[in-house]
Design an enzyme around this catalytic site. Sequence first.
Site, PDB file in Angstrom:
ATOM      1  CE  LYS A 146       0.238  -0.517   7.810  1.00  0.00           C
ATOM      2  NZ  LYS A 146       1.164  -1.385   7.493  1.00  0.00           N
ATOM      3  CE  LYS A 180      -5.485   1.624  -1.033  1.00  0.00           C
ATOM      4  NZ  LYS A 180      -4.862  -0.077  -2.639  1.00  0.00           N
ATOM      5  CG  HIS A 238      -4.811  -0.555   5.280  1.00  0.00           C
ATOM      6  ND1 HIS A 238      -3.643   0.725   5.245  1.00  0.00           N
ATOM      7  CD2 HIS A 238      -3.469  -1.560   4.998  1.00  0.00           C
ATOM      8  CE1 HIS A 238      -2.455   1.131   4.940  1.00  0.00           C
ATOM      9  NE2 HIS A 238      -2.553  -0.394   4.607  1.00  0.00           N
TER      10      HIS A 238
HETATM   11  C1  BG6 Z   1       0.988  -1.582   3.436  1.00  0.00           C
HETATM   12  C2  BG6 Z   1       1.023  -3.433   4.215  1.00  0.00           C
HETATM   13  O1  BG6 Z   1       0.475  -1.280   4.046  1.00  0.00           O
HETATM   14  O2  BG6 Z   1      -0.343  -2.291   2.288  1.00  0.00           O
HETATM   15  C3  BG6 Z   1       0.889  -4.545   3.154  1.00  0.00           C
HETATM   16  O3  BG6 Z   1       1.650  -3.267   5.099  1.00  0.00           O
HETATM   17  C4  BG6 Z   1      -0.121  -4.487   2.342  1.00  0.00           C
HETATM   18  O4  BG6 Z   1       1.245  -5.915   3.408  1.00  0.00           O
HETATM   19  C5  BG6 Z   1      -0.335  -3.292   1.776  1.00  0.00           C
HETATM   20  O5  BG6 Z   1       0.223  -5.060   1.079  1.00  0.00           O
HETATM   21  C6  BG6 Z   1      -1.777  -3.581   1.253  1.00  0.00           C
HETATM   22  O6  BG6 Z   1      -2.110  -1.766  -0.147  1.00  0.00           O
HETATM   23  P1  BG6 Z   1      -2.468  -1.796  -0.936  1.00  0.00           P
HETATM   24  O7  BG6 Z   1      -2.551  -0.384  -2.021  1.00  0.00           O
HETATM   25  O8  BG6 Z   1      -1.963  -2.543  -2.228  1.00  0.00           O
HETATM   26  O9  BG6 Z   1      -3.978  -2.749  -0.569  1.00  0.00           O
END
Ligand code: BG6
Length: 491
Positions: A146, A180, A238
């Site tokens: 992405k 995850k 997400h």
């Molecule tokens: C990424 C975003 O997809 O996910 C980031 O581009 C964000 O901005 C990150 O900080 C968060 O991922 P995780 O796994 O640390 O929750």
Amino acid sequence: MIIEINQACDLVIFGTKGDLAKRKLLPALYKLEKSKKIHDNTRIIGAGRADWNRLEYKKIVKTAIQTFLNEKFDNFIWEKFSTRLYFCNIDVYETLHFFRLKEILQKQKNINIFYCAVPPNTLNSIFKGLGDTSLNSEPARIVLEKPLGICLKTSKLINDQISKYFLESQIFRIDHYLGKESVLNLLALRFANSFFFQNWDNQTIDHIQITVSEEVGIEDRWNYFDKMGQMRDMVQNHLLQILTIIAMDQPKNLTSEDIREKKLNILGALKRIDINNINMKTVRGQYCAGIIKGKKVFSYIEESGSNKSSQTETFVAIKVEINNKKWFGVPFYLRTGKRLSHKYSEIVVVFKKNPINLFKNSHLKLSHNKLIIRLEPNPNIKIDIFNKIPGLKQEYELESSQLEYNHIYQKNYKNSIDAYERLLLESMRGIQSLFVSREEVEEAWKWIDPIINAWKEKNKNILQLYISGTWGPKNSDLLLTREGRFWHKFQ
Ligand code: BG6
């Protein structure tokens, strides 16, 4: 077609010099080596514009792994891993350079996997280069990171471009949340336990909250983030993915076709939010200076490279409704933001109260039972329930208690499997169920675009400032309190 787990692959990483490769992909591959998940003949080929020979590339990879690995570096594993590494100096805008890559790939008859860890404007040259040199033919696979576009139109363009060269069955679109462990466990929780399965609709559930809260700011990514904002960066992918997993019907089985179909049904049923209801349904904020864990942090518009008048949101809260029989009347409240008080992701399922209160003499109001699913950190499950306080009183005296279970800790499971480890392995296995389909990406944009467009309308939905280290703008609370609900407090 399910490919054997031990099939040999040539994994080509475009963008091997970039942050994602160094921080995530290379350490994840090293860990897969350690857990003996990679076929002996699999090779890893860094591709990019650099005059490195194999030895130099190995040194760079070693430094990256030593820097970003979240466990002790083991020289023995490294020795084995480093024999897999190759480098190809390639300018992706030069089709002829792809023949250099082809030459390396032709030395073995492995399955080719092309991982595009590159900015979106480079993608089409890669697709074309691979196509023009026939490196795209099956069983080759291509992995995309992405963001896939910044709106429906740009996303369609990327999908159209790639579909000229690759079939949908060859395309693996990453949303790292799907890799995850705690997100995978949601399927088990929902569909392996009739206790939850039977109580999962508008008959029993009052509302659901999904929080993905971050402490980090934009981490020197102004140029990327200011164009995206939290809505495109986090919600479009997400948060909507978590929502679909929580809300989808049980798939017939665990194949990618079935799972994707069920998720798509939810995305297609999201009630439209636009200029007419934007204020009632959304809150957007931007962080100003504050203190997080005792450390002073700057405001968004003081970040390096910033434009002081930026209206980009770093926080979003939304009331989402799903237009289907199962979820009619059950709001899903989503919130996500940068520079908030704590980093954590959590789903809170708030059940309806029992309409008949047998205990009203001592307890006029019973509160809601809640199922609290902590995804990160320290994944666990808590259930808020009521119990009788032991004693001889005539009236029932009740107290609320919490059942808590952390299966990783309690069963002593290894807790450090990174999402990228899982997703890289699945791409080598050729299994698409943890990857996002074209329809899902586009359906998500169809829902997101009218919200972003409504935000752009003058005076319609004002960007709220919030102090770093808090839980976002005040209006985020209002989104729930005006309906007699509250965000579940971080514990
Ligand atoms: C990424 C975003 O997809 O996910 C980031 O581009 C964000 O901005 C990150 O900080 C968060 O991922 P995780 O796994 O640390 O929750």
